[in-house]
Write a protein that holds these residues in place. Structure first.
Motif, short mmCIF file in Angstrom:
data_model
loop_
_atom_site.label_atom_id
_atom_site.label_comp_id
_atom_site.label_asym_id
_atom_site.label_seq_id
_atom_site.Cartn_x
_atom_site.Cartn_y
_atom_site.Cartn_z
N LEU A 1 2.18 19.92 1.71
CA LEU A 1 2.82 19.93 0.39
C LEU A 1 3.12 21.35 -0.08
CD1 LEU A 1 0.62 17.32 -1.53
CD2 LEU A 1 2.80 16.93 -0.38
N PRO A 2 4.06 21.50 -1.01
CA PRO A 2 4.28 22.83 -1.61
C PRO A 2 3.22 23.15 -2.66
CG PRO A 2 5.82 21.22 -2.54
CD PRO A 2 5.09 20.53 -1.43
N ALA A 3 2.46 22.15 -3.14
CA ALA A 3 1.39 22.41 -4.11
C ALA A 3 0.29 23.23 -3.45
CB ALA A 3 0.83 21.09 -4.64
N THR A 4 -0.48 23.95 -4.27
CA THR A 4 -1.48 24.87 -3.73
C THR A 4 -2.91 24.56 -4.15
OG1 THR A 4 -1.03 26.38 -5.58
CG2 THR A 4 0.14 26.79 -3.51
N HIS A 5 -3.12 23.64 -5.11
CA HIS A 5 -4.47 23.36 -5.60
C HIS A 5 -4.71 21.85 -5.59
CE1 HIS A 5 -3.51 27.31 -7.31
NE2 HIS A 5 -4.81 27.55 -7.22
N MET B 1 0.84 -1.20 0.00
CA MET B 1 0.00 0.00 0.00
C MET B 1 0.88 1.25 0.00
SD MET B 1 -2.95 -1.26 -0.16
CE MET B 1 -3.97 0.18 0.15
N PRO B 2 0.55 2.25 -0.83
CA PRO B 2 1.39 3.44 -0.93
C PRO B 2 1.26 4.37 0.27
CG PRO B 2 -0.56 3.71 -2.28
CD PRO B 2 -0.61 2.29 -1.74
N SER B 3 2.34 5.07 0.57
CA SER B 3 2.32 6.13 1.59
C SER B 3 2.00 7.45 0.91
CB SER B 3 3.67 6.21 2.29
OG SER B 3 4.67 6.68 1.37
N SER B 4 1.81 8.49 1.71
CA SER B 4 1.54 9.80 1.14
C SER B 4 2.72 10.29 0.29
CB SER B 4 1.23 10.82 2.24
OG SER B 4 2.32 10.93 3.15
N MET B 5 3.94 9.99 0.70
CA MET B 5 5.11 10.41 -0.08
C MET B 5 5.20 9.62 -1.39
SD MET B 5 6.53 13.00 1.03
CE MET B 5 7.92 12.91 -0.11
N ASP B 6 4.77 8.35 -1.37
CA ASP B 6 4.74 7.59 -2.61
C ASP B 6 3.82 8.24 -3.63
OD1 ASP B 6 6.46 5.61 -1.64
OD2 ASP B 6 4.81 4.46 -0.78
N LEU B 7 2.73 8.80 -3.15
CA LEU B 7 1.74 9.40 -4.05
C LEU B 7 2.08 10.84 -4.42
CD1 LEU B 7 -1.57 8.14 -2.37
CD2 LEU B 7 -0.32 7.11 -4.27
N LEU B 8 2.65 11.59 -3.48
CA LEU B 8 2.74 13.05 -3.63
C LEU B 8 4.17 13.57 -3.63
CD1 LEU B 8 -0.16 13.84 -1.16
CD2 LEU B 8 -0.29 13.85 -3.66
N GLY B 9 5.14 12.69 -3.71
CA GLY B 9 6.52 13.14 -3.64
C GLY B 9 6.94 14.06 -4.76
N ALA B 10 6.23 14.03 -5.89
CA ALA B 10 6.60 14.88 -7.03
C ALA B 10 5.89 16.23 -7.03
CB ALA B 10 6.29 14.14 -8.35
N ALA B 11 5.10 16.53 -6.00
CA ALA B 11 4.39 17.81 -5.96
C ALA B 11 5.38 18.97 -5.94
CB ALA B 11 3.48 17.86 -4.73
#
Length: 377
Positions: free
Chosen positions: A273-277, A238-248
């Motif tokens: 995250l550094p992403a905003t939307h 099962m993926p972690s949050s960093m697995d899913l969002l590490g490229a944000a």
């Protein structure tokens, strides 16, 4: 605009004002003098000039509202398995007479009115410039029957649809991370295609139970490998949050579509995250947590149904009434809208107005505040 052009436009407007005045009579003033009322004259003259100004320019169709979505009949023209286990099929529909279909954009879906009376939503996953509509449907053997009915359609079958409609719009930005879980790829794949075509900085994270169960892998394998991460539960866990969002990236966007646990994980992690939307769409109903058991009474039969603390009214009602109408199970389509005859609904949707919520509820997501609730079913 040149001075000559301006003079020409003003001259045309003056002629138009004069034409408005022809044959028009302004009443006498309130004091009975034999002269037009000055106030009415000033107001009328100002309105004449305003209407002339509006009429003096061409119509720009780009400002028009999109056409109203209407139900139309489509014919199934193609049926193609999309994954090794063949549980997902791509169904392509067109108008029988070959006429053009309404345009669509990434993220849009169609409402299907099936022969059984069921109503279901499926994301468009083809290409917007095609002269047909393509969707992909995963067979869910223990589901509500809609996926089985779609899988049983054969070439030449006719189905009524409504749309396209958009509850998951794609807004182009400099950078985006796309997260898809299982059949959620159907809502995401057209967005990624658009990102590739427009030169966006993008990354796709695609998760599934196994590679055999994941549609569109052949197409995705041809994309830039550095921009694609494919994870499977049977190999990667099962993926972690960093697995899913590490490229944000800073100021970027995140689009996610998949099962509720994946969406909940992304939403819980997004603030760090550094992403905003953040944009998301569920392909299954949101879970009910920490609820209280209550009862639903169906007025037609008088039957009383116990609704558990972690289920919706719809889920409980379908144990006795499997034919009850529903579709999205997310509280936005309105198919399961029911009149409340007694009791106080606990609304878990934003579709109904405050006045409508006094006497109606969407049973696919909403519950009761605690006491028995009587429904017009």
């Amino acid at each position: 605009m040149t001075k000559r052009t301006l003079r020409s436009k003003l001259g045309a407007m003056a002629q138009m004002v004069d034409s408005f005045r022809m044959g028009r009579t302004i009443p006498k003033n309130l004091y009975g003098r034999d002269e037009p009322d000055q106030t009415v004259s000033l107001v009328t003259d100002a309105l004449d000039k305003w209407f002339a100004l509006l009429d003096g320019d061409g119509y720009d169709a780009s400002f028009a509202a999109p056409p109203v979505a209407r139900t139309q009949l489509l014919t199934l023209v193609s049926r193609e398995p999309l994954c090794v286990d063949e549980d997902v099929v791509q169904l392509t529909f067109a108008v029988a007479d070959g006429s053009m279909l309404p345009a669509w954009a990434p993220g849009m879906h169609l409402d299907f009115y099936l022969p059984s009376g069921r109503r279901r939503q499926y994301s468009l996953c083809g290409r917007p410039d095609d002269d047909s509509y393509s969707i992909a449907v995963r067979l869910v053997p223990d589901g509500g029957g809609g996926s089985r009915e779609m899988h049983d359609l054969r070439i030449g079958s006719e189905v009524a649809i409504r749309g396209p409609r958009n509850g998951f719009p794609f807004v182009q930005s400099e950078h985006a991370v796309f997260v898809a879980g299982g059949i959620g790829i159907t809502a995401i794949i057209s967005m990624v295609r658009r990102a590739r075509e427009t030169g966006m900085d993008w990354h796709l994270v695609y998760c599934g139970r196994s590679r055999e169960s994941m549609p569109f892998l052949d197409e995705i394998a041809g994309w830039d490998a550095d921009r694609v991460t494919v994870r499977t539960d049977d190999v990667d866990g099962m993926p972690s949050s960093m697995d899913l969002l590490g490229a944000a990236a800073p100021g970027g966007s995140v689009y996610v579509c998949g099962p509720p646990p994946m969406i909940d994980l992304v939403r819980a992690s997004f603030d760090s995250l550094p992403a905003t939307h953040l944009h998301f769409e569920r392909f299954s109903p949101p879970p009910v947590k920490n609820g209280t058991e209550f009862e639903v009474q169906l007025v037609d039969s008088g039957e009383v149904i116990a609704v558990g603390p972690n289920e919706t009214a719809l889920h409980a009602i379908r144990r006795l009434r499997p034919d009850v109408a529903y579709s999205c199970q997310q509280g936005f389509c309105g198919t399961c809208r029911v009149r409340v005859l007694s009791g106080t609904p606990q609304h878990r949707e934003n579709r109904l107005t405050a006045e409508e919520q006094r006497h109606e509820m969407l049973i696919c997501v909403s519950r009761s505040e605690g006491e028995r609730i009587v429904l017009d079913l």
